[in-house]
Design a protein around this motif. Structure first.
Motif, short mmCIF file in Angstrom:
data_model
loop_
_atom_site.label_atom_id
_atom_site.label_comp_id
_atom_site.label_asym_id
_atom_site.label_seq_id
_atom_site.Cartn_x
_atom_site.Cartn_y
_atom_site.Cartn_z
N TYR A 71 0.85 -1.20 0.00
CA TYR A 71 0.00 0.00 0.00
C TYR A 71 0.88 1.24 0.00
O TYR A 71 2.01 1.21 0.50
N ASN B 193 -9.37 0.80 5.45
CA ASN B 193 -10.19 1.96 5.10
C ASN B 193 -10.04 3.06 6.15
O ASN B 193 -9.96 4.26 5.82
N GLU C 251 -6.65 4.72 5.78
CA GLU C 251 -6.66 5.58 4.60
C GLU C 251 -7.41 6.88 4.87
O GLU C 251 -6.98 7.96 4.43
N ARG D 90 -5.75 10.47 4.54
CA ARG D 90 -6.33 11.42 3.59
C ARG D 90 -6.71 12.74 4.26
O ARG D 90 -6.55 13.83 3.70
#
Length: 214
Positions: free
Chosen positions: A92, A170, A173, A177
């Protein structure tokens, strides 16, 4: 992980083999990946592989790395070619707390990690095509390569484990973000606190420092 003390890997010999590949132009991206991967993990982590075993191991790592970079990140639970254990492999874009999140998830499920690799590799991508792999450099696009061999997975449904892993990814992330936006807002709030003309028994700097811990 295969233990083969009678045919211990000579890293110098392997480097020489990889250099020959590079000189001939054959499979140069695999060689660049292998060089960078091995430089990013402790020597002792791979010392029990023979030359042949290490080449198999690196081929397996590279194949999934190339596929994952093309997909901009992926993970899998599988049986490695050189191990009888179930392994979790994840490639990732590098993010804070990624490995720690997976370790805590597995610990909560009662799963032990018996072998761990976590190199972070820089990548050069042109027109959405991977063209080079390098040791991680500041300011360069980089991917976290997590490889975990697991124990005590009996009785755990792998489909459920995949869903749980995706849920945690998720969340990581989302944090990554939103981190820049959150940092930007805290900077604004700090400036407003410093400029505010409000009498308080607490020094303004204490409030500014507290926000910095958020």
């Amino acid at each position: 992980m295969i233990q083969n003390s009678s045919s211990t890997l000579n890293l110098g010999n392997l480097e020489a083999k990889l250099s020959k590949f590079l000189e001939s132009g054959e499979d140069s991206l695999f060689c660049a990946f292998s060089h960078s991967y091995m430089k990013s993990v402790p020597d002792r982590a791979l010392e029990n592989y023979s030359d042949v075993e290490l080449m198999k191991f690196m081929r397996e790592r590279y194949s999934f790395f190339e596929e994952s970079v093309r997909q901009k990140g992926s993970f899998r639970f599988f049986k490695p070619v050189l191990s009888e254990k179930v392994a979790l492999e994840l490639i990732y874009p590098d993010m804070l707390h990624l490995l720690m999140t997976l370790e805590m998830m597995l610990q909560n499920l009662g799963v032990n990690i018996v072998f761990r690799l976590n190199p972070i590799l820089g990548v050069v991508i042109e027109d959405q095509i991977l063209v080079d792999v390098l040791p991680q450099l500041e300011g360069q696009a980089s991917y976290c390569c997590i490889y975990l061999e697991l124990d005590r997975t009996d009785g755990i449904d792998l489909d459920t484990l995949k869903l749980t892993t995706q849920h945690h990814l998720n969340a990581v992330e989302c944090v990554a973000r939103d981190a820049k936006q959150i940092q930007s807002k805290t900077t604004v709030v700090k400036a407003e606190i410093q400029s505010a003309k409000v009498e308080s028994e607490y020094p303004k700097q204490e409030w500014v420092d507290l926000i910095g811990c958020v």
